[in-house]
Design a protein around this motif. Structure first.
Motif, PDB file in Angstrom:
ATOM      1  N   PHE A   1       0.814  -1.208   0.000  1.00  0.00           N
ATOM      2  CA  PHE A   1       0.000   0.000   0.000  1.00  0.00           C
ATOM      3  C   PHE A   1       0.853   1.265   0.000  1.00  0.00           C
ATOM      4  O   PHE A   1       1.907   1.310   0.613  1.00  0.00           O
ATOM      5  N   SER A   2       0.341   2.296  -0.665  1.00  0.00           N
ATOM      6  CA  SER A   2       1.027   3.593  -0.677  1.00  0.00           C
ATOM      7  C   SER A   2       0.858   4.253   0.692  1.00  0.00           C
ATOM      8  O   SER A   2      -0.040   3.886   1.470  1.00  0.00           O
TER       9      SER A   2
ATOM     10  N   GLU B   1      -2.728   5.385   1.009  1.00  0.00           N
ATOM     11  CA  GLU B   1      -3.666   4.290   1.291  1.00  0.00           C
ATOM     12  C   GLU B   1      -3.564   3.867   2.755  1.00  0.00           C
ATOM     13  O   GLU B   1      -4.580   3.633   3.418  1.00  0.00           O
TER      14      GLU B   1
ATOM     15  N   ARG C   1      -8.921  -2.945  -0.041  1.00  0.00           N
ATOM     16  CA  ARG C   1      -8.010  -2.304  -0.990  1.00  0.00           C
ATOM     17  C   ARG C   1      -7.098  -3.320  -1.664  1.00  0.00           C
ATOM     18  O   ARG C   1      -6.724  -3.158  -2.810  1.00  0.00           O
TER      19      ARG C   1
ATOM     20  N   LYS D   1      -6.980  -3.760  -5.745  1.00  0.00           N
ATOM     21  CA  LYS D   1      -5.783  -3.833  -6.584  1.00  0.00           C
ATOM     22  C   LYS D   1      -5.873  -5.033  -7.521  1.00  0.00           C
ATOM     23  O   LYS D   1      -5.547  -4.944  -8.709  1.00  0.00           O
TER      24      LYS D   1
ATOM     25  N   HIS E   1       2.062  -0.885  -6.075  1.00  0.00           N
ATOM     26  CA  HIS E   1       1.978   0.576  -5.956  1.00  0.00           C
ATOM     27  C   HIS E   1       1.540   1.250  -7.255  1.00  0.00           C
ATOM     28  O   HIS E   1       1.248   2.445  -7.244  1.00  0.00           O
ATOM     29  N   ASP E   2       1.482   0.492  -8.364  1.00  0.00           N
ATOM     30  CA  ASP E   2       0.987   1.048  -9.627  1.00  0.00           C
ATOM     31  C   ASP E   2      -0.524   1.269  -9.592  1.00  0.00           C
ATOM     32  O   ASP E   2      -1.074   1.994 -10.409  1.00  0.00           O
TER      33      ASP E   2
ATOM     34  N   GLU F   1      -3.380   2.508  -7.030  1.00  0.00           N
ATOM     35  CA  GLU F   1      -3.611   3.156  -5.748  1.00  0.00           C
ATOM     36  C   GLU F   1      -5.109   3.379  -5.569  1.00  0.00           C
ATOM     37  O   GLU F   1      -5.773   3.897  -6.459  1.00  0.00           O
ATOM     38  N   THR F   2      -5.628   2.972  -4.421  1.00  0.00           N
ATOM     39  CA  THR F   2      -7.064   3.107  -4.149  1.00  0.00           C
ATOM     40  C   THR F   2      -7.259   4.080  -3.003  1.00  0.00           C
ATOM     41  O   THR F   2      -6.910   3.788  -1.869  1.00  0.00           O
ATOM     42  N   LEU F   3      -7.803   5.231  -3.318  1.00  0.00           N
ATOM     43  CA  LEU F   3      -8.013   6.283  -2.326  1.00  0.00           C
ATOM     44  C   LEU F   3      -9.503   6.575  -2.204  1.00  0.00           C
ATOM     45  O   LEU F   3     -10.320   5.717  -2.484  1.00  0.00           O
TER      46      LEU F   3
ATOM     47  N   HIS G   1      -0.534   4.361 -11.818  1.00  0.00           N
ATOM     48  CA  HIS G   1       0.826   4.834 -12.015  1.00  0.00           C
ATOM     49  C   HIS G   1       1.579   3.807 -12.858  1.00  0.00           C
ATOM     50  O   HIS G   1       1.151   2.657 -12.978  1.00  0.00           O
TER      51      HIS G   1
END
Length: 136
Positions: free
Chosen positions: A30-31, A34, A48, A52, A75-76, A78-80, A92
């Protein structure tokens, strides 16, 4: 063309990974945004994770591409959340490049968790590829 992806994951599986690997696991998947959004709630992290995987399936790379060399990394995708709390997807790197290939402008995402399961559904509309006319 309509693209779809769906995934379900046992919350306990993610709980065990967090307990075993802690921040190392969370940072790998996760970022920072996230992670902050989920506040270490395992149900939210599981949803999340499922998101992905659902988005990876939508992009046509599925499980073989997630985290793998030359594929779509965790990390490509991202779920916000938007200003209303609705889940959003930000792509990304390789995931963004694949979405461009498919002519996908945006992805709609729905997340849920209940009774030990987390589920995510991703849907996108891609612009049709211009076909060459045949000479006959």
């Amino acid at each position: 063309m309509i693209y779809t992806g769906i995934d379900v994951v046992a919350v306990e599986r993610i709980r065990q990974a967090v307990e075993r690997w802690g921040d190392r696991f969370i940072q790998r998947i996760f970022s920072p945004a996230e992670t902050a959004l989920c506040h270490r709630r395992v149900e939210s992290l599981a949803a999340r994770w499922a998101a992905k995987e659902a988005v990876a399936k939508l992009l046509g790379v599925g499980l073989r591409g997630i985290g793998g060399a030359g594929g779509v990394a965790f990390h490509d995708i991202e779920t916000l959340a938007d200003t209303h709390g609705r889940p959003t997807v930000i792509l990304h790197g390789a995931a963004q490049a694949r979405a461009r290939e498919l002519r996908i402008g945006s992805i709609s995402l729905s997340l849920s968790h209940d009774r030990g399961l987390a589920i995510a559904v991703a849907v996108a509309l891609g612009s049709p590829v211009t076909r060459r006319r045949m000479p006959w």
